[in-house]
Design an enzyme around this catalytic site. Structure first.
Site, PDB file in Angstrom:
ATOM      1  N   LYS A 128       0.867  -1.176   0.000  1.00  0.00           N
ATOM      2  CA  LYS A 128       0.000   0.000   0.000  1.00  0.00           C
ATOM      3  C   LYS A 128       0.901   1.221   0.000  1.00  0.00           C
ATOM      4  O   LYS A 128       1.646   1.465   0.948  1.00  0.00           O
ATOM      5  CB  LYS A 128      -0.909   0.022   1.237  1.00  0.00           C
ATOM      6  N   SER A 183      -1.556  -1.298  -4.206  1.00  0.00           N
ATOM      7  CA  SER A 183      -2.582  -0.257  -4.279  1.00  0.00           C
ATOM      8  C   SER A 183      -2.010   1.010  -3.671  1.00  0.00           C
ATOM      9  O   SER A 183      -0.902   1.016  -3.134  1.00  0.00           O
ATOM     10  CB  SER A 183      -3.862  -0.696  -3.552  1.00  0.00           C
TER      11      SER A 183
END
Length: 390
Positions: free
Chosen positions: A177, A251
């Protein structure tokens, strides 16, 4: 109740024991089922090493529902531990993916790891191990460039060391992330005389989320030896699709300032009752890659899972991106023209996974157009299953 013989310190016990619990979130701030794990004694809050969640929301760089879910989960865990929220940063990886279209049900996967004295009797083969890593701060001018690749690669190497894994072939999923650009981040870079890779903050073909996700994916690929570092240059990121990782699921969000890495692998030194495997779908309509992930994790089946085998699947993690072409198996598709195409990719991936496992609480991320996660048109999928006695 938590195992009284388990220890969080490897100094007093030899073998890591990783576990997973998947519970629903009926709203971004709904932590009732999460808190119930602690109240019931099913999970010792001190053993939590990662929270991997799907929230409702847009899934874009400024998805406030995702941020709300992130804050809510951190707050609940800090309260259960009796510590300030800030203290979690060094011991818990939190990755919340926004957007739960179609059959995807918002949830949180709670990953724990304790240390125990003995390996489990009757469970042959390898078991799940977990490793964590943090990047150095990823500056706005780093995003989507080799600077981000290198910082993520270093963090993945640290996560492998943390997991006690030396062979990259034992690694089946690396979640990252990372940060995405925002107007404030761009202004900061420009004020220091720096440039940024794009002025698009979103998830479109030139969106900063895509640039960040793909630089992180190449960082994973470099760390695991899937791609040689000297092949990666700024002008090959989001350009040379032959460079990819088969196990990266990355992400990003505008709220992040660095990268959090969670690595899931198998080890013969694991006391976990779980095992992980992975596969790659060949296109947006393929289910064989999902089945391969489940099979390589240890579930032996022919065309379909039985109800008992579906119950053996603890979680599926899938990254479903949009293809670069509007032709699927010789036929024209319109997904690339949809004004919310990123939701289309997630919804399709969710439908494929749930049709096999029967579990709507599956972690399905994606929506980028083209990606260094998986080969062109393909999508990496990982499955965690329960190990069965011999």
């Amino acid at each position: 109740m938590p195992n009284p013989e388990a220890s969080l310190s490897p100094r007093s016990a030899r073998y890591p024991k990783a576990s997973m619990h998947v519970v629903p979130m009926l709203a971004p701030n709904d932590t009732a089922a999460f808190r119930a794990l602690f109240a019931s004694g099913a999970v010792d809050p001190a053993s939590v090493v990662a929270l991997i969640a799907k929230s409702e929301g847009s899934g874009l760089h400024n998805d406030h529902a995702r941020v709300f879910a992130d804050v809510s989960l951190r707050t609940a865990l800090a309260e259960a531990r009796g510590c300030p929220v800030e203290d979690l940063a060094d011991s818990v990886t939190v990755a919340v993916s926004g957007g739960s279209p179609g059959v995807i049900s918002p949830h949180v996967t709670v990953v724990t790891q304790e240390w125990v004295a003995d390996l489990p009797a009757g469970l042959p083969g390898v078991g799940l191990v977990v490793g964590r890593g943090h990047t150095e701060p990823i500056l706005p001018e780093d995003i989507g460039r080799t600077a981000q690749v290198d910082k993520v690669a270093d963090a993945v190497a640290a996560a492998m060391l943390d997991a006690g894994v030396t062979d990259p072939d034992d690694v089946h999923l690396v979640m990252v992330k990372g940060p995405a650009l925002s107007s404030r981040a761009v202004a900061d870079a420009l004020s220091r005389g720096k440039t940024v890779v794009t002025g698009d903050y979103g998830i479109g073909p030139m969106g900063s989320m895509c640039w960040s996700n793909d630089a992180s994916a190449l960082g994973v690929a470099v760390a695991l030896g899937e791609v040689k570092r000297d092949l990666v240059a700024d002008d090959r990121i989001r350009s040379d699709w032959d460079l990819f990782s088969a196990v990266a699921a990355t992400s990003s969000g505008g709220e992040k300032r660095g990268g959090e890495v969670l690595l899931l692998a198998n080890s013969a030194q694991s006391a976990s009752e779980l095992r992980i495997g992975h596969g790659i779908t060949r296109d947006m309509a393929d289910t064989e890659g999902i089945k391969t992930a489940i099979r390589t994790a240890g579930v032996d089946f022919d065309c379909c899972l039985s109800p008992a085998q579906q119950a053996q699947v603890v979680q599926v993690f899938g990254k479903f991106v949009l293809p670069g072409s509007d032709v699927l198996r010789g036929q024209h598709i319109t997904a690339l023209d949809d004004h919310e195409a990123h939701h289309v990719a997630k919804a399709v991936g969710g439908a494929l996974v749930v049709s096999i496992t029967g579990q709507p609480m599956s972690f399905i991320s994606g929506g980028e157009r083209n990606s260094h996660m998986g080969p062109p048109g393909g999508n990496p999928v990982a499955a965690v299953v329960r190990r069965l006695p011999a």
